[in-house]
Enzyme design. Structure first.
Site, short mmCIF file in Angstrom:
data_model
loop_
_atom_site.label_atom_id
_atom_site.label_comp_id
_atom_site.label_asym_id
_atom_site.label_seq_id
_atom_site.Cartn_x
_atom_site.Cartn_y
_atom_site.Cartn_z
N LYS A 49 3.67 9.14 9.35
CA LYS A 49 3.47 8.62 10.70
C LYS A 49 4.35 9.32 11.75
CE LYS A 49 0.94 5.16 8.90
NZ LYS A 49 -0.49 4.97 9.04
N TYR A 67 0.86 -1.20 0.00
CA TYR A 67 0.00 0.00 0.00
C TYR A 67 0.88 1.23 0.00
CZ TYR A 67 -3.51 3.45 1.21
OH TYR A 67 -4.34 4.55 1.19
N ASP A 99 9.21 2.51 0.72
CA ASP A 99 8.10 3.19 1.39
C ASP A 99 8.18 2.82 2.87
OD1 ASP A 99 5.73 4.04 2.49
OD2 ASP A 99 4.48 3.36 0.83
#
Length: 424
Positions: free
Chosen positions: A264, A143, A235
């Site tokens: 995050k 993702y 990522d």
């Protein structure tokens, strides 16, 4: 547990929000999600006063837990009190950039943005602009945010959009391959090597039940991208500043990508994203290069302060020893429980990430298809609710990761393990 207030809030939300939520995964819980009123260390308290041990941690960014340590909170409050934002640079964004450059192997320069999706979107554009090529190789089940270039499913021969609203012509430039499948990657480079701008991968699949790379997989990706003049992009929106501590997962695996995307924790729980990497590549971003990228809220001073204070606190206070130690205890305890009560299931994770995957054969998954073939409905429709009824808040489906924070305690771990024993 009483959930009257959450039910009423969800009823109101359905009238004004699509599906009653602002992010699709929040509606995965049936018949409706509980609404959180506030956080407390490693716990959350919902709108009806129910308290849960929280292993979701905002889907990852809350490394320090819900109650921020005093110096972190003070640094954030000071920046907020000085004004919301200015549309001009501030010193704190330079401070955070210098901190990341010092600690993350791949990062010589960095550009801050506002979300993980914005980071990966910009990274794909940058890779294409730098190489002059069009195609992006991604892993099935990986993702990389809600962006057109990576919301693609299928395989290398038949890529197709995974969402309505994305033209097929977009998907044709994205090549999905199974995680851990070196042969599939070789085939792609044999057919399209001259037009592959980048391989975009998570070091550990974190939105598909936690899938670890097999030995040598990332080294292989590093070699084949260098051989063909393509970029390797990690990522690290999920693994960044969780796996491998301040050096991120790339330091744990000892593989240095050309570009890294962050989110995050790098914003300490505030909206953030970033793209870092080799200086000659990052310099291709405007205004120093031809790849346009901009954002009014990029480098927002409150977010930059939150990220800097969080990472500095982690560096100075043995935060990683605490969260990784609790992660080890959780996984060890879960291994024992699963071996005794559900040997067909597997325990996955590392550092402060963990998950029990409802596999059918006791074999750890090696790609997204393995996780998809697990008992995902049983996890969501039965197990999740049983854990919630015992005061344990887990991620909303079989695929999302779970996280340990500095606010969690040994007692939280023991309570959670007892709940797993009862619910499994």
């Amino acid at each position: 547990m009483n959930h009257d207030n959450s039910r009423e809030l969800y009823d109101r939300a359905l009238s004004v929000l699509p599906g009653g939520v602002n992010s699709a995964v929040r509606a995965a819980v049936e018949p409706y999600p509980f609404f959180v009123q506030k956080g407390d260390n490693g716990h959350v308290i919902d709108a009806d006063g129910n308290r849960y041990v929280d292993w979701v941690m905002g889907l990852g960014p809350l490394l320090l837990g819900h109650n921020l340590p005093e110096p972190v909170q003070a640094g954030i409050q000071q920046k907020a009190s000085e004004g919301p934002m200015y549309g001009t640079p501030t010193e704190v964004e330079v401070d955070l950039a210098e901190f990341v450059v010092r600690h993350v192997p791949s990062v010589e320069k960095i550009r801050f943005v506002n979300s993980g999706t914005e980071a990966t979107t910009s990274a794909v554009r940058l890779a294409r602009g730098y190489t002059g090529r069009n195609k992006i190789v991604v892993n099935q089940g990986g993702y990389h945010g809600a962006q057109e270039s990576t919301l693609v499913e299928g395989d290398a021969e038949n890529p197709k959009p995974s969402s309505a609203g994305i033209p097929q012509s977009f998907a044709e430039h994205t090549i999905p391959v199974p995680f851990n499948d070196e042969e599939a990657v070789r085939d792609v480079f044999e057919k399209h090597g001259d037009d592959v701008a980048a391989v975009l991968t998570e070091p550990i699949l974190g939105n598909y039940g936690i899938v670890h790379p097999e030995d040598g997989y990332h080294e292989f990706l590093r070699e084949i991208t260098e051989e063909h003049g393509s970029l390797l992009v990690f990522d690290e929106v999920i693994t960044g500043f969780r796996v491998g501590g301040l050096g991120c997962a790339q330091s744990e695996f000892d593989v240095t990508p050309d570009l890294t995307t962050f989110g995050k924790i790098i914003g300490g729980g505030f909206p953030v994203g970033a793209i870092g990497g080799r200086a000659e590549i990052i310099e291709q971003f405007a205004p120093s290069g031809p790849v346009f990228q901009a954002g009014t809220f990029s480098g927002h001073p409150v977010t930059m302060a939150a990220g800097l204070e969080t990472l500095q606190f982690a560096a100075e206070n043995d935060v990683y020893a605490h969260v990784d130690g609790l992660g080890d205890r959780l996984r060890d305890g879960l291994e024992d429980i699963v071996a005794d009560q559900a040997p067909e299931y597997t325990v996955a994770g590392t550092a402060s990430m963990f998950k029990v995957i409802f596999t059918r054969d006791g074999e750890a998954p090696t790609n997204a298809a393995d996780v998809k073939n697990a008992e995902t409905d049983r996890w969501r429709r039965i197990f999740w609710g049983q854990m919630k009824d015992r005061g344990i808040y887990l991620s909303q489906n079989q695929f999302e990761c779970q996280f340990v924070s500095y606010g969690h305690t040994d007692e939280d771990v023991e309570r959670t393990l007892e709940a797993y024993k009862e619910a499994l």
